[in-house]
Scaffold this motif. Structure first.
Motif, PDB file in Angstrom:
ATOM      1  N   TYR A 163       0.871  -1.186   0.000  1.00  0.00           N
ATOM      2  CA  TYR A 163       0.000   0.000   0.000  1.00  0.00           C
ATOM      3  C   TYR A 163       0.906   1.235   0.000  1.00  0.00           C
ATOM      4  O   TYR A 163       1.572   1.519   0.987  1.00  0.00           O
ATOM      5  CB  TYR A 163      -0.864  -0.031   1.256  1.00  0.00           C
ATOM      6  CG  TYR A 163      -1.994   0.965   1.338  1.00  0.00           C
ATOM      7  CD1 TYR A 163      -1.839   2.301   0.994  1.00  0.00           C
ATOM      8  CD2 TYR A 163      -3.244   0.575   1.807  1.00  0.00           C
ATOM      9  CE1 TYR A 163      -2.875   3.204   1.089  1.00  0.00           C
ATOM     10  CE2 TYR A 163      -4.297   1.467   1.908  1.00  0.00           C
ATOM     11  CZ  TYR A 163      -4.102   2.781   1.550  1.00  0.00           C
ATOM     12  OH  TYR A 163      -5.130   3.678   1.651  1.00  0.00           O
ATOM     13  N   ALA A 174      -5.373  -1.480   4.181  1.00  0.00           N
ATOM     14  CA  ALA A 174      -4.370  -2.217   4.948  1.00  0.00           C
ATOM     15  C   ALA A 174      -5.043  -3.089   6.003  1.00  0.00           C
ATOM     16  O   ALA A 174      -4.604  -4.220   6.265  1.00  0.00           O
ATOM     17  CB  ALA A 174      -3.396  -1.251   5.613  1.00  0.00           C
ATOM     18  N   ALA A 186       3.679  -0.942   3.807  1.00  0.00           N
ATOM     19  CA  ALA A 186       2.969   0.324   3.663  1.00  0.00           C
ATOM     20  C   ALA A 186       3.908   1.507   3.794  1.00  0.00           C
ATOM     21  O   ALA A 186       4.895   1.463   4.531  1.00  0.00           O
ATOM     22  CB  ALA A 186       1.853   0.439   4.707  1.00  0.00           C
TER      23      ALA A 186
END
Length: 251
Positions: A163, A174, A186
């Motif tokens: 992400y 997420a 992320a």
């Protein structure tokens, strides 16, 4: 209790999905809800409270109203913004990071409540596939990854979820990955760290992302679904929102 939900978005994105989850949950809790949105219109006469879900509806709302703020960028310091952010009875910030941006803009602490997004249940992912799924909001392409087409379907056959964003209020996608037992890589920005327990936070550089994917492959995210359900369930979001409504209406 009668609440009219307002949104001006013309495409389905995270905010629209969360509004639908919230409205459905509130109705199950006995709240009469109407919706005024280009994507979903169910009129409700005589609403005692309005709930704004985006900047457009926030600007136009009539009192009394509350606002869900799901973005992470700072509030502008113009006279128009000061007027706009003085009007709502309460702000439902999607993360502690977003709440901080509101406080820094001068919104009174008594009006700011942290109400994270809710994540529905997801089927556990097949990590044996070795497939790395990519959701890139900042345009970065990562070698060896597959772009998201349908998040719920794609997570069924996924080893790692990546992400990427330059700024994020929270990052409900997420949560969705972890609810499917898939570890996350992320961007270390905004409220995203608050949404990731089973994963790796990285800088937005290809070398750092690729290293993060390698590390994430070794992470056991089997407890991810239980963690998401305990901390970020739709039911918890509905209950927290109802608590804010009651505080506002009792004033």
């Amino acid at each position: 209790m009668r609440v009219l939900h307002l949104d001006t978005g013309r495409r389905i994105a995270g905010g629209q999905i969360q509004m639908r989850l919230l409205v459905e949950g509130l109705r199950k809790a006995g709240v009469e809800c109407g919706v005024d949105s280009p994507l979903w219109r169910e009129p409700l006469a005589g609403a005692g409270l309005r709930h704004c879900h985006d900047a457009g509806s926030h600007s136009r709302a009539r009192t009394p109203f509350v606002v869900s703020r799901r973005v992470g960028f700072p509030v502008r310091r113009t006279w128009l913004s000061r007027w706009k952010y003085s009007r709502a009875a309460a702000y439902l910030a999607v993360s502690n990071y977003t709440a901080k941006t509101l406080l820094e803009a001068g919104v009174p602490e008594s009006k700011v409540f942290v109400v994270p997004d809710g994540a529905p249940s997801f089927e556990r992912g097949n990590r044996a596939s070795g497939r790395v799924l990519l959701l890139s909001k900042n345009g970065l392409s990562v070698p060896g990854t597959v772009p998201v087409a349908d998040l719920k379907e794609d997570l069924r056959d996924c080893d790692v979820f990546v992400y990427l964003s330059d700024m994020e209020g929270f990052g409900s996608a997420a949560l969705a990955a972890q609810a499917a037992g898939v570890p996350v890589v992320a961007s270390n920005v905004g409220g995203l760290p608050e949404a990731v327990r089973f994963g790796v936070m990285v800088e937005n550089r290809i070398d750092a992302i690729l290293e993060g994917i390698g590390r994430a492959r070794t992470i056991d995210a089997g407890e991810g679904p239980a963690w998401v359900e305990s901390n970020f369930s739709v039911g918890r979001m509905v209950a927290s929102t109802l608590d804010v409504y009651r505080r506002v209406l009792s004033c």
